[in-house]
Design an enzyme around this catalytic site. Structure first.
Site, PDB file in Angstrom:
ATOM      1  N   SER A 272       0.804  -1.174   0.056  1.00  0.00           N
ATOM      2  CA  SER A 272      -0.063   0.090   0.019  1.00  0.00           C
ATOM      3  C   SER A 272       0.940   1.246   0.209  1.00  0.00           C
ATOM      4  O   SER A 272       1.718   1.354  -0.961  1.00  0.00           O
ATOM      5  CB  SER A 272      -0.808  -0.100   1.067  1.00  0.00           C
ATOM      6  N   ASP A 374      -9.656  -4.295  -5.443  1.00  0.00           N
ATOM      7  CA  ASP A 374      -9.040  -3.039  -4.604  1.00  0.00           C
ATOM      8  C   ASP A 374      -9.758  -1.789  -4.710  1.00  0.00           C
ATOM      9  O   ASP A 374      -9.470  -1.254  -5.723  1.00  0.00           O
ATOM     10  CB  ASP A 374      -7.551  -3.238  -4.754  1.00  0.00           C
ATOM     11  N   HIS A 406      -8.111  -4.759  -1.226  1.00  0.00           N
ATOM     12  CA  HIS A 406      -6.664  -4.266  -0.760  1.00  0.00           C
ATOM     13  C   HIS A 406      -6.363  -5.037   0.511  1.00  0.00           C
ATOM     14  O   HIS A 406      -5.060  -5.265   0.671  1.00  0.00           O
ATOM     15  CB  HIS A 406      -7.288  -2.924  -0.068  1.00  0.00           C
TER      16      HIS A 406
END
Length: 465
Positions: A272, A374, A406
């Site tokens: 991320s 995501d 995600h």
């Protein structure tokens, strides 16, 4: 007649641990029969403070010191010695159980600051996100999500705080939060490959412990993991985060051999926001090595592969998207040091600069993992970056996982146990040049399930990410 020495209780005994003595002349200071005299004797103990045992005075309660010691006094003295020895024996018998309680207490004391920090980071994120209806609903969804995964969090947390194979908070620099956690494989038969991992957290709540599940599971496959912590916003902005990540990578490249790692098999990975930070650190280092200025303490040539997990690499395409998701434009631009710095922190844009061809040629192979479902960072971010890298001559590929969100790739799937595709893809690339490790991977037992399936399904549905 020789003078006697009486030990006298020191009121500051517990803090100073010093003995005070009073010298008494028996010819000038007689003791009366009704004067109760007490003293303290220090008995050695394996703990930090001595044990204080109250004992009777060695002097007989006689009208004067004249005469010699009687048989009764000698017998009383021997009785007192036996009593003290008995108390010492009882104390030694309980040493083991007390030691275990103190060891647990020390671990709890260490865990308390970590818990406080995580709570503070969560509250800080809420403060920056605001308290509108949208974020209230997401906060409630986050609570439900965390509750569904709570059984897994408890087990991972226990391993993180109490496993002897986790070295926490190793200092790698002189800035705040310049710490890393090291996850050691059980087998120590030779140097191990190392993954330098930069955790995510929206650039605001990143923390090294977020990588504990990945660190635990990779270490079970004989892969060492270093989870790098870094300054978050507002303690630091993007340039500080990149600087910290680079410092952590430098520590791994230069010091990991001291912990049993192989400095010739170092892999860089970020998830991320951590994927974005790690990619920026990698590109910045390549530019320095290409002669564009700046000192270096590690080399991109030491990195065998860069793995990006659910990262974003072109900020120009993400500013408005993040704003619609609640990471408001004003906050995001503050993190990135203004709109004029978006190019500097967009690796996909930088590698297209024709003046940086030499730097781009130094980049290692790049593999980007992303889930197609995501919604925090769209999968197109990884797909577009991989295509751009390929167009400028870098070995790169994007691996997309259908229907994964995600957090599916990073939390739910690992907690499900068994074999998940992303983990196996990652391990197979790291062990691609090690036939012995590949043979072990083929017979490795399935990973243990941490959370029941129905709770994982609910977590997938309510996840705010």
């Amino acid at each position: 007649m020789p003078s006697h020495i009486l030990p006298v209780t020191n009121p500051n005994l517990h803090s100073s641990k010093q003995h005070s003595y009073l010298r008494i002349d028996p010819t000038t200071m007689p003791l009366k029969q009704d004067d109760p005299i007490t003293s303290t004797r220090l008995v050695s103990s394996p703990f930090e403070d001595e044990t204080i045992i109250s004992v009777r005075p060695l002097l007989s309660r006689t009208p004067s010191f004249a005469g010699t010691t009687t048989t009764s006094s000698s017998a009383s003295y021997q009785q007192r010695r036996r009593r003290v020895a008995s108390e010492n024996s009882l104390s030694s018998l309980s040493d083991e159980s007390i030691g275990q309680r103190q060891s647990l207490a020390r671990e709890v004391d260490r865990a308390a600051p970590e818990t406080f920090l995580l709570t503070r980071l969560g509250l800080k994120l809420l403060r920056y996100m605001g308290v509108g209806y949208r974020w209230i609903m997401r906060f409630l969804a986050l609570g439900c999500y965390s509750l569904m995964l709570f059984p897994g969090f408890i087990q991972v947390g226990y391993y993180y705080f109490f496993s002897g194979r986790v070295l926490r908070s190793i200092v790698y620099g002189d800035q705040p939060r310049n710490r890393l956690d090291l996850y050691l494989p059980k087998n120590t038969d030779g140097p191990k490959p190392v993954v330098a991992f930069v955790t995510g957290g929206a650039w605001i709540i990143g923390y090294k412990a977020w990588g504990s599940l990945l660190g635990q599971q990779l270490s079970e496959r004989d892969i060492m993991v270093a989870c790098i912590d870094y300054r978050n916003y507002p303690q630091g902005t993007m340039s500080n985060m990149v600087e910290d990540a680079s410092g952590g990578i430098s520590f791994v490249c230069n010091k990991i051999a001291e912990y049993g790692g192989d400095p010739n098999r170092v892999y860089l990975m970020g998830q991320s926001a951590g994927g974005h930070i790690a990619a920026c650190a990698l590109v910045e280092q390549a530019i320095k090595e290409a002669g564009e200025g700046g000192s270096t303490t590690w080399s991109v040539l030491q990195i065998k592969t860069y793995f990006g997990l659910s990262g974003g690499y072109n900020l120009f395409n993400l500013v408005d998207y993040f704003h619609s998701r609640g990471l408001y434009r004003s906050i995001f631009l503050s993190i990135m040091e203004g709109e004029e710095s978006l190019r500097r922190f967009s690796p996909e844009v930088i590698v297209q600069d024709p003046n940086l061809k030499k730097a781009v040629s130094l980049l290692p192979p790049i593999v980007l993992f992303h889930g197609t479902a995501d919604y925090s960072i769209p999968a197109d971010s990884s797909k577009s970056f991989a295509e751009t890298l390929q167009s400028v001559g870098v070995r790169a590929e994007s691996i997309l996982y259908e229907g994964k969100t995600h957090t599916d790739l990073f939390l739910q799937d690992p907690m499900r146990g068994g074999n998940d595709r992303m983990f196996e893809d990652l391990v197979s690339i790291i062990h691609s040049d090690d036939r012995e490790a590949q043979a072990k991977d083929e017979v490795a037992p399935p990973r243990r399930r941490l959370v029941p399936e129905f709770m994982l399904q609910l977590a997938h549905r309510v996840s705010p990410f």
